[in-house]
Design an enzyme around this catalytic site. Structure first.
Site, mmCIF file in Angstrom:
data_model
loop_
_atom_site.group_PDB
_atom_site.id
_atom_site.type_symbol
_atom_site.label_atom_id
_atom_site.label_comp_id
_atom_site.label_asym_id
_atom_site.label_seq_id
_atom_site.Cartn_x
_atom_site.Cartn_y
_atom_site.Cartn_z
ATOM 1 N N GLY A 10 41.084 21.545 33.820
ATOM 2 C CA GLY A 10 42.174 22.512 33.861
ATOM 3 C C GLY A 10 41.812 23.646 34.789
ATOM 4 O O GLY A 10 40.658 23.779 35.194
ATOM 5 N N PRO A 11 42.793 24.476 35.125
ATOM 6 C CA PRO A 11 42.540 25.601 36.027
ATOM 7 C C PRO A 11 41.561 26.597 35.405
ATOM 8 O O PRO A 11 41.291 26.530 34.207
ATOM 9 C CB PRO A 11 43.921 26.221 36.220
ATOM 10 C CG PRO A 11 44.835 25.557 35.267
ATOM 11 C CD PRO A 11 44.187 24.359 34.717
ATOM 12 N N PRO A 12 41.040 27.522 36.204
ATOM 13 C CA PRO A 12 40.073 28.489 35.669
ATOM 14 C C PRO A 12 40.685 29.367 34.593
ATOM 15 O O PRO A 12 41.879 29.646 34.632
ATOM 16 C CB PRO A 12 39.711 29.339 36.891
ATOM 17 C CG PRO A 12 40.177 28.583 38.068
ATOM 18 C CD PRO A 12 41.305 27.724 37.631
ATOM 19 N N GLY A 13 39.861 29.774 33.650
ATOM 20 C CA GLY A 13 40.288 30.749 32.662
ATOM 21 C C GLY A 13 41.171 30.219 31.561
ATOM 22 O O GLY A 13 41.749 30.988 30.806
ATOM 23 N N GLY A 44 40.000 28.458 29.137
ATOM 24 C CA GLY A 44 39.210 28.376 27.911
ATOM 25 C C GLY A 44 38.315 27.155 27.820
ATOM 26 O O GLY A 44 37.849 26.808 26.738
ATOM 27 N N LYS A 45 38.036 26.512 28.933
ATOM 28 C CA LYS A 45 37.181 25.323 28.885
ATOM 29 C C LYS A 45 35.772 25.681 28.386
ATOM 30 O O LYS A 45 35.249 25.054 27.485
ATOM 31 C CB LYS A 45 37.094 24.681 30.273
ATOM 32 C CG LYS A 45 38.444 24.224 30.802
ATOM 33 C CD LYS A 45 38.325 23.540 32.137
ATOM 34 C CE LYS A 45 37.835 24.439 33.265
ATOM 35 N NZ LYS A 45 38.769 25.523 33.619
ATOM 36 N N THR A 46 35.241 26.732 28.995
ATOM 37 C CA THR A 46 33.897 27.145 28.587
ATOM 38 C C THR A 46 33.886 27.575 27.136
ATOM 39 O O THR A 46 33.005 27.205 26.372
ATOM 40 C CB THR A 46 33.430 28.328 29.458
ATOM 41 O OG1 THR A 46 33.638 27.992 30.812
ATOM 42 C CG2 THR A 46 31.979 28.649 29.214
ATOM 43 N N SER A 49 53.015 16.343 47.609
ATOM 44 C CA SER A 49 54.134 16.676 46.732
ATOM 45 C C SER A 49 55.184 17.565 47.390
ATOM 46 O O SER A 49 56.218 17.850 46.806
ATOM 47 C CB SER A 49 53.615 17.333 45.444
ATOM 48 O OG SER A 49 53.225 18.655 45.710
ATOM 49 N N LYS A 84 53.618 23.683 37.536
ATOM 50 C CA LYS A 84 54.657 23.914 38.537
ATOM 51 C C LYS A 84 55.903 24.503 37.897
ATOM 52 O O LYS A 84 56.529 25.435 38.435
ATOM 53 C CB LYS A 84 55.004 22.607 39.247
ATOM 54 C CG LYS A 84 53.900 22.175 40.217
ATOM 55 C CD LYS A 84 54.210 20.838 40.828
ATOM 56 C CE LYS A 84 53.197 20.524 41.933
ATOM 57 N NZ LYS A 84 53.386 19.190 42.498
HETATM 58 P P1 ADP Z 1 37.280 28.392 31.824
HETATM 59 O O1 ADP Z 1 35.964 27.902 31.377
HETATM 60 O O2 ADP Z 1 38.365 27.384 31.603
HETATM 61 O O3 ADP Z 1 37.303 28.905 33.203
HETATM 62 P P2 ADP Z 1 36.853 30.460 29.885
HETATM 63 O O4 ADP Z 1 36.467 29.625 28.757
HETATM 64 O O5 ADP Z 1 35.802 31.188 30.632
HETATM 65 O O6 ADP Z 1 37.678 29.592 30.891
HETATM 66 O O7 ADP Z 1 37.964 31.476 29.397
HETATM 67 C C1 ADP Z 1 38.101 32.793 29.884
HETATM 68 C C2 ADP Z 1 38.375 33.727 28.745
HETATM 69 O O8 ADP Z 1 39.627 33.454 28.165
HETATM 70 C C3 ADP Z 1 37.379 33.585 27.638
HETATM 71 O O9 ADP Z 1 37.037 34.846 27.177
HETATM 72 C C4 ADP Z 1 38.132 32.823 26.577
HETATM 73 O O10 ADP Z 1 37.689 33.139 25.292
HETATM 74 C C5 ADP Z 1 39.557 33.277 26.786
HETATM 75 N N1 ADP Z 1 40.509 32.248 26.372
HETATM 76 C C6 ADP Z 1 40.926 31.204 27.126
HETATM 77 N N2 ADP Z 1 41.810 30.450 26.452
HETATM 78 C C7 ADP Z 1 41.985 31.049 25.250
HETATM 79 C C8 ADP Z 1 42.783 30.745 24.093
HETATM 80 N N3 ADP Z 1 43.586 29.682 24.047
HETATM 81 N N4 ADP Z 1 42.683 31.559 23.029
HETATM 82 C C9 ADP Z 1 41.872 32.629 23.078
HETATM 83 N N5 ADP Z 1 41.111 32.975 24.120
HETATM 84 C C10 ADP Z 1 41.154 32.194 25.208
#
Ligand code: ADP
Length: 781
Positions: free
Chosen positions: A358-361, A363-365, A681, A724
């Site tokens: 998925g895109p950055p941010g 919540g993957k990490t 696309s 999109k």
């Molecule tokens: P990624 O690894 O996908 O780039 P991160 O896991 O670093 O993203 O997420 C960035 C921030 O957003 C983190 O502090 C994370 O806890 C928060 N976050 C992302 N998705 C959610 C969610 N669904 N609910 C609560 N916090 C989220």
């Protein structure tokens, strides 16, 4: 030599302790016991003959007749020497063997009647005896060799003896045998028997001596080595002291050795590390090499070879932790729980590896962290972004200057547990070049058949990774090497809608940041509208990473105000938001102001999520040249070509000059050229803009589209539908054209969005034009 006939004589007897005297043998011994001294004196006054026998048990002090053997040697006293105390040293020579026939007196000394045996010819010889003699001599020679105690002159003397009985006695007196064996030889009046017995015992003795010798040399070697090492070490210490260098190394090495013992490595590995440790002592303490060795040893001792955490396999706990940390993501959570359940059932960590895409941010990490927490495992992250050298994963060989272990081993050291959750971040950003293929190294790492002996080039000893739970992340699957992808179970996390972002900010990010900035709940209030404004005007992303950063900014400024201005409660509202975050960063990117000719709005899917992009086409008089600007990739150019080909098949229907491709130059431009755009696309968007430009029919302003186009005008499916659609929604678009085959993806789009946006699914370009062009309203300008 006297004649051998039965001669009986009466003679004083002395029992000897621990020696046997043979005929012809000359021997010193000391006499101390009173009875023995008396016997001596008696002999001296007569013919100086005594009868010498061996005592059966040397411990007995006052032997009785049964305590000594009854066969002995008549011997002549040659010399007597009084020693200090009551001891007398005697020199005797054996004369002949005899057997006691009667004991005639026991005190003040033993007197016995002995018989010299008749009928045994000491000098008689035959072939058998001859052979035995040679055997005995040969054996004796060997004996001299191995025993190392007898001078070889004795051997010469033996060779001269021709009387068989005498040879036997002389040899017997020159070798060291057990008392019982000596006695047996003495009792052999028959010469053949005597030689045989002797021969047998010499051979036995040689064997024993050889074994003894072997053992000796082995023990000696060990002792020598230990002594030598000790000696050298002491010397080294002394030298180091002299040089004013620290003695610390010796202690350090001792400590390392202790640690090494505790690790209980297999022997070969143990020895290898031991060698390294030992090298420390051989190096000058100030040399650079010491640092290198120390660094290596340090790595070895700081890796979690044995340390691990105990797994908790409880789906309820996992579910709760995932929910506590993440808003929404229902499907994702469900799939993760399924995945954990399967692992729990199969009780092994083998099986596919989770890949969160998925895109950055999004919540993957943080999901991976929650998985670790729920399993009671430690968590460590290892970024693969831009890794192009295999050595970054596997380390550099130690022959390299400044060599280090690879990132994997570094991560293991950092986490300090052999069964962590290890997040391999951005696996899609792996590159490969001439320095080797990091992907194949990674394949080995992820392969349960191989990763129990993962060998880093630097460490050179295998580390077991089989207990590690690997989770990978990627922004997109396109660039993940196929063999890697095959090992993974993909879970997609799409971007969030504005509504979801608001909820995440309100329920998770804001409380988290408030806490992290040391604020109390009642010290800061951020209104709902303010949060929504932050989402819209200060961030543009699929995830919430920047959103979190902006919220952190708000909290930091608020904290500052509370401290500096003694404000009790900071209230953040839309009208004072710029005080905290500055001017709005993004204006609300709207659909076009009016319907326009030659401009169509496409939908793109980039690393930061979905985006809209407008495609502008300008026809000019010319020769059919096609120019594209705005950093378009090759695939995009091919789409443009396909769009033109399609248009040529439609010249009649749209009353376009059939030779336009020879008379008109087309300039296709996609503004906002900073971000490279690629992917097929934009096909239908490009075709729409081209046809609009050539026909002068305007494109509706509230419509956006995405889809690949074939030469015949068929519309093919594309990826990233949800992102999109969200991007279109942000731009205020009301109508979206999507390929029919993407209809199934529409389920991912939240209900509230679907209510406000109309999705039109199409199979063919004709339908696209139907929706997009405002026909019959040609405005000739
Ligand atoms: P990624 O690894 O996908 O780039 P991160 O896991 O670093 O993203 O997420 C960035 C921030 O957003 C983190 O502090 C994370 O806890 C928060 N976050 C992302 N998705 C959610 C969610 N669904 N609910 C609560 N916090 C989220």
């Amino acid at each position: 030599m006297e004649e051998k006939s039965i001669k009986t004589r009466t003679i004083p007897l002395i029992p000897l302790r621990g020696v046997t005297i043979f005929p012809y043998m000359v021997l010193h011994f000391d006499v101390g016991r009173e009875r023995s001294i008396n016997a001596l004196e008696e002999a001296m006054v007569n013919d100086q003959l005594v009868f010498l026998v061996s005592q059966k048990d040397v411990e007995v002090n006052a032997p009785k007749p049964e305590d000594f053997y009854h066969t002995g040697t008549i011997s002549k006293i040659k010399q007597m020497l009084k020693l200090p105390g009551d001891t007398i040293r005697v020199l005797v020579e054996g004369i002949s063997r005899a057997k006691i026939s009667d004991i005639t007196q026991e005190t003040p000394y033993f007197t016995v009647e002995v018989e010299e045996q008749e009928g045994f010819k000491e000098e008689e010889t035959n072939e058998e005896i001859e052979a035995l003699m040679r055997g005995v001599l040969e054996a004796f020679e060997n004996y001299i060799d191995v025993s190392n105690k007898i001078s070889s002159e004795v051997l010469l003397a033996m060779n001269e003896i021709e009387v068989p009985g005498r040879l036997a006695d002389m040899v017997a007196s020159n070798i060291v045998l057990k008392p019982t064996q000596n006695q047996q030889i003495l009792e052999a009046f028959d010469v053949t028997e005597r030689l045989e017995v002797l021969y047998k015992y010499i051979l036995e003795e040689i064997q024993i001596l050889e074994i003894e010798k072997k053992i000796n040399s082995r023990v000696k070697k060990q002792i020598n080595k230990v002594q030598k090492e000790y000696y050298l070490r002491e010397q080294l210490k002394a030298i180091q002291k002299e040089l004013g260098e620290d003695e610390g190394l010796v202690e350090e090495v001792d400590e390392y050795k202790q640690q090494l013992k505790k690790l209980k490595f297999p022997k070969d590995i143990h020895d290898k590390v031991q060698r390294e440790v030992d090298r420390l002592l051989k190096l000058a303490p100030s040399s650079a090499e010491v640092g290198v060795v120390r660094n290596y040893v340090d790595w070895i001792f700081n890796l979690p070879w044995k340390k691990e955490t105990k797994d908790r396999l409880d789906l309820k706990v996992s579910s709760k932790i995932l929910d506590d940390d993440h808003y929404g993501l229902e499907k994702v959570k469900e799939r993760i729980l399924e995945y954990l359940a399967i692992r729990q059932l199969s009780k092994s960590m083998k099986g596919p590896i989770l890949c969160l895409v998925g895109p950055p941010g999004v919540g993957k990490t943080s999901i991976a962290k929650s998985i670790a927490a729920s399993l009671n495992r430690k968590f460590v992250r290892m970024s693969l972004g831009g890794v192009r050298d295999e050595a970054e994963i596997r380390g550099h060989r130690r022959t390299y200057v400044g060599a280090m272990p690879g990132r994997l081993i570094s991560a293991m050291r950092q986490v300090g547990s052999k069964n962590p959750v290890l997040l391999l971040d951005e696996i899609d950003k792996l590159a490969s070049d001439f320095r080797g293929d990091p992907a194949s190294a990674l394949l080995e790492v992820l392969d349960p058949e191989q990763n129990n002996t993962f060998t880093d080039h630097y460490l050179e000893i295998p580390f077991n990774l089989s207990k590690v739970m690997f989770i990978t992340t990627a922004n997109s699957l396109d660039t993940i090497p196929r063999p890697l992808l095959d090992r993974m179970e993909v879970i997609r996390i799409a971007g969030y809608t504005e509504e979801e972002k608001y909820k995440i900010a309100d329920k998770y990010l804001l409380p988290k940041q408030v806490k992290e900035h040391g604020l109390k709940k009642d010290q800061i209030q951020v209104s709902e509208k303010a949060i929504r404004d932050i989402v819209t005007y200060y961030t543009r992303e699929s995830g919430v990473r920047n959103l979190e950063r902006q919220i952190a900014n708000v909290c930091r400024k608020a904290a500052k105000r509370i401290v500096e201005e003694k404000v009790k409660t900071v209230r953040v509202m839309p009208n004072n938001l710029n005080k905290y975050l500055g001017k709005k960063i993004y204006s609300f990117e709207m659909m076009n102001e009016k319907d326009e000719v030659g401009v169509a709005r496409g939908l793109a899917w980039t690393a930061v999520g979905g985006d809209t992009l407008s495609i502008e086409v300008t026809p000019m008089k010319g020769k059919g040249k096609l120019s594209l600007t705005g950093r378009l990739g090759d695939v995009m150019k091919e789409s443009a070509q396909a769009a033109i080909s399609y248009t040529r098949s439609k010249v009649e229907e749209f009353e376009i000059d059939p030779d336009f491709h020879e008379k008109v130059d087309l300039h296709i431009h996609v503004p906002e050229g900073a971000t490279p755009k690629d992917g097929p696309s934009a096909g239908i968007t490009m075709a729409t803009a081209v046809i609009s430009a050539l026909t002068n029919i305007p494109v509706r302003k509230d419509i956006a589209m995405t889809g690949e186009i074939t030469l015949r005008g068929r519309v093919l499916p594309i990826g990233g539908v949800k992102e999109k659609v969200l991007a279109a929604k942000r731009a205020g678009i009301k109508n979206i054209i999507l390929p029919m085959e993407n209809k199934k993806d529409a389920d991912d789009i939240p209900e509230n969005i679907r209510k406000t946006i109309k999705l039109n699914f199409v199979d063919h370009m004709d339908e696209v034009l139907e929706y997009a062009l405002k026909r019959g309203e040609n405005n000739e300008d």
